[in-house]
Enzyme design. Structure first.
Site, PDB file in Angstrom:
ATOM      1  N   ASP A  67      28.929  42.991  31.645  1.00  0.00           N
ATOM      2  CA  ASP A  67      28.384  42.045  32.619  1.00  0.00           C
ATOM      3  C   ASP A  67      28.673  40.601  32.202  1.00  0.00           C
ATOM      4  O   ASP A  67      29.198  40.355  31.116  1.00  0.00           O
ATOM      5  CB  ASP A  67      26.868  42.266  32.793  1.00  0.00           C
ATOM      6  CG  ASP A  67      26.110  42.357  31.475  1.00  0.00           C
ATOM      7  OD1 ASP A  67      26.708  42.064  30.415  1.00  0.00           O
ATOM      8  OD2 ASP A  67      24.926  42.712  31.495  1.00  0.00           O
ATOM      9  N   ASN A 136      12.648  44.009  32.014  1.00  0.00           N
ATOM     10  CA  ASN A 136      12.271  44.616  33.297  1.00  0.00           C
ATOM     11  C   ASN A 136      12.928  45.986  33.477  1.00  0.00           C
ATOM     12  O   ASN A 136      12.907  46.551  34.567  1.00  0.00           O
ATOM     13  CB  ASN A 136      12.684  43.686  34.454  1.00  0.00           C
ATOM     14  CG  ASN A 136      14.177  43.417  34.455  1.00  0.00           C
ATOM     15  OD1 ASN A 136      14.902  43.921  33.602  1.00  0.00           O
ATOM     16  ND2 ASN A 136      14.651  42.632  35.412  1.00  0.00           N
ATOM     17  N   HIS A 138      16.186  46.554  33.145  1.00  0.00           N
ATOM     18  CA  HIS A 138      17.571  46.528  33.652  1.00  0.00           C
ATOM     19  C   HIS A 138      18.564  47.062  32.611  1.00  0.00           C
ATOM     20  O   HIS A 138      18.302  47.039  31.410  1.00  0.00           O
ATOM     21  CB  HIS A 138      17.972  45.134  34.165  1.00  0.00           C
ATOM     22  CG  HIS A 138      18.201  44.083  33.124  1.00  0.00           C
ATOM     23  ND1 HIS A 138      18.172  42.733  33.415  1.00  0.00           N
ATOM     24  CD2 HIS A 138      18.470  44.147  31.786  1.00  0.00           C
ATOM     25  CE1 HIS A 138      18.433  42.046  32.325  1.00  0.00           C
ATOM     26  NE2 HIS A 138      18.610  42.870  31.326  1.00  0.00           N
ATOM     27  N   GLU A 143      19.400  45.149  38.150  1.00  0.00           N
ATOM     28  CA  GLU A 143      17.980  44.831  38.187  1.00  0.00           C
ATOM     29  C   GLU A 143      17.215  45.954  38.895  1.00  0.00           C
ATOM     30  O   GLU A 143      17.827  46.783  39.585  1.00  0.00           O
ATOM     31  CB  GLU A 143      17.779  43.497  38.929  1.00  0.00           C
ATOM     32  CG  GLU A 143      18.549  42.318  38.338  1.00  0.00           C
ATOM     33  CD  GLU A 143      17.966  41.774  37.033  1.00  0.00           C
ATOM     34  OE1 GLU A 143      17.409  42.551  36.228  1.00  0.00           O
ATOM     35  OE2 GLU A 143      18.080  40.551  36.806  1.00  0.00           O
TER      36      GLU A 143
HETATM   37  C1  F6R Z   1      23.770  42.017  28.268  1.00  0.00           C
HETATM   38  C2  F6R Z   1      23.104  43.086  29.020  1.00  0.00           C
HETATM   39  C3  F6R Z   1      21.620  43.074  29.171  1.00  0.00           C
HETATM   40  C4  F6R Z   1      20.914  43.199  27.819  1.00  0.00           C
HETATM   41  C5  F6R Z   1      19.405  43.272  27.994  1.00  0.00           C
HETATM   42  C6  F6R Z   1      18.677  43.259  26.655  1.00  0.00           C
HETATM   43  O1  F6R Z   1      25.156  42.234  28.253  1.00  0.00           O
HETATM   44  O2  F6R Z   1      23.761  43.932  29.521  1.00  0.00           O
HETATM   45  O3  F6R Z   1      21.253  44.141  30.003  1.00  0.00           O
HETATM   46  O4  F6R Z   1      21.371  44.354  27.174  1.00  0.00           O
HETATM   47  O5  F6R Z   1      18.944  42.206  28.763  1.00  0.00           O
HETATM   48  O6  F6R Z   1      18.921  42.052  26.000  1.00  0.00           O
HETATM   49  P1  F6R Z   1      18.488  41.818  24.487  1.00  0.00           P
HETATM   50  O7  F6R Z   1      19.263  42.769  23.677  1.00  0.00           O
HETATM   51  O8  F6R Z   1      18.837  40.386  24.195  1.00  0.00           O
HETATM   52  O9  F6R Z   1      17.022  42.090  24.431  1.00  0.00           O
END
Ligand code: F6R
Length: 249
Positions: A67, A136, A138, A143
Site C-alpha cells: 500500500d 481498526n 485494517h 478499512e
Molecule cells: C502499512 C500497512 C498497515 C499497517 C498497520 C499496522 O503498509 O499495511 O496496514 O500494517 O496499520 O501498523 P503498525 O505496524 O505501525 O502498527
C-alpha cells in the site's frame, strides 16, 4: 490458520523472519508482498541479517508493495516507498528491476491499480504476504467495510488510520486517501503472515481472532485463509482464549 504467540517482540520477529527465509530457501523466485509500519521493522532487520549471513539467493525474487499514502512523496520518511527501500531493498541491494511499488503520485491512480493487478496475475499470484494489523483491524489500507474480493484500489482512509498515521510522519500528513492491494489478493496469497505486537493491539486481535468474521474487522478474514500464520507477541495476545495452548518460547 495457525496462531503463534511469542514471549517478546524479538522472538516474534525472529519467527516471522525465519518463516520468510525458509520459503526463500525452496522458492528462490517468489513473489513477495510486504507491509510497512512499526510491527515488521525488526522482522525485516533480522531477515536481512539471515539472508546476508547465509547468502540465500533472492536474485529471482520479485517484491511488491502492499500500500501507499496517496500524494505523499516517495522520499518522505513516512512513505511506504521510503520504508521498504530503507529496511529491505537497500540493505539487500535489490535492483529496481525486482521491485514494483504503487506510485501514489501518479495522475491516473486507477491505472496504477490495474498495473499492480496485472503484474500479480502475470506472475501467477503472490507467494507470501506479510501484513500488520491497524488499530481498526485494517489490513493494508483495507478499512472496515472494504469488500472481501477486492483487488487493488484507492480508498478514503478512516479517522483512526488518519490519527494513527501521525506517528510515521515528521511534519503534517497530507494524505486522506490510500492506494492498496485488496482483500481478495490477501485471501488468495499462497502464504500469509499476520503480525501484531504490543498491548495496544490486544483488543483488535481479540476481535479479529475470536469475534465475528467479516469485513467490519478485515483482519478477522485471516481465519478464512487456507495458509495463514498469525504471529503475535504475548502483549498483543493478551485476553485471547487460545493463548495458553499456543505460547512458544
Ligand atoms: C502499512 C500497512 C498497515 C499497517 C498497520 C499496522 O503498509 O499495511 O496496514 O500494517 O496499520 O501498523 P503498525 O505496524 O505501525 O502498527
Amino acid at each position: 490458520m495457525q496462531i503463534k504467540v511469542y514471549c517478546d517482540h524479538h522472538l516474534q520477529s525472529k519467527a516471522a523472519a525465519d518463516q520468510i527465509a525458509e520459503l526463500l530457501l525452496w522458492n528462490s523466485s517468489a513473489l513477495l508482498c510486504f507491509a510497512t509500519g512499526d510491527t515488521p521493522k525488526l522482522t525485516y532487520e533480522l531477515l536481512v541479517e539471515r539472508l546476508m549471513n547465509e547468502k540465500i539467493d533472492i536474485s529471482k525474487c520479485f517484491f511488491i508493495g502492499l500500500d501507499e499514502w496517496v500524494a505523499v512523496s516517495k522520499d518522505d520518511t513516512g512513505s511506504c516507498h521510503w520504508f521498504l527501500h530503507h529496511y529491505l531493498f537497500e540493505p539487500l541491494n535489490i535492483p529496481a528491476s525486482q521491485i514494483h511499488l504503487f506510485d501514489a503520485n501518479a495522475e491516473d491512480l486507477q491505472a496504477e491499480c490495474r498495473k499492480m493487478n496485472d503484474l500479480i496475475r502475470y506472475k501467477n499470484g503472490i507467494d507470501l504476504m506479510l501484513v500488520g494489523v491497524g488499530m481498526n483491524g485494517h489490513i493494508g489500507f483495507n478499512e472496515p467495510g472494504t469488500k472481501e474480493d477486492g483487488l487493488a484500489h484507492v480508498i478514503d482512509l478512516d479517522a483512526t488510520t488518519l490519527s494513527v498515521s501521525k506517528k510515521y510522519f515528521n511534519g503534517e500528513m497530507q494524505a486522506s486517501k490510500g492506494i492498496t492491494l485488496g482483500l481478495g489478493q490477501f485471501l488468495s496469497a499462497r502464504e500469509v503472515i499476520m503480525m501484531a505486537s504490543g498491548s495496544k493491539k490486544a483488543p483488535i486481535m481479540k476481535m479479529a481472532l475470536e469475534g465475528e468474521t467479516g469485513t467490519q474487522v478485515p483482519a478477522s478474514l485471516v481465519r478464512n485463509h487456507r495458509n495463514a500464520s498469525v504471529v503475535l507477541d504475548k502483549e498483543a495476545a493478551e485476553g485471547l482464549q487460545l493463548i495458553s495452548q499456543n505460547l512458544f518460547q
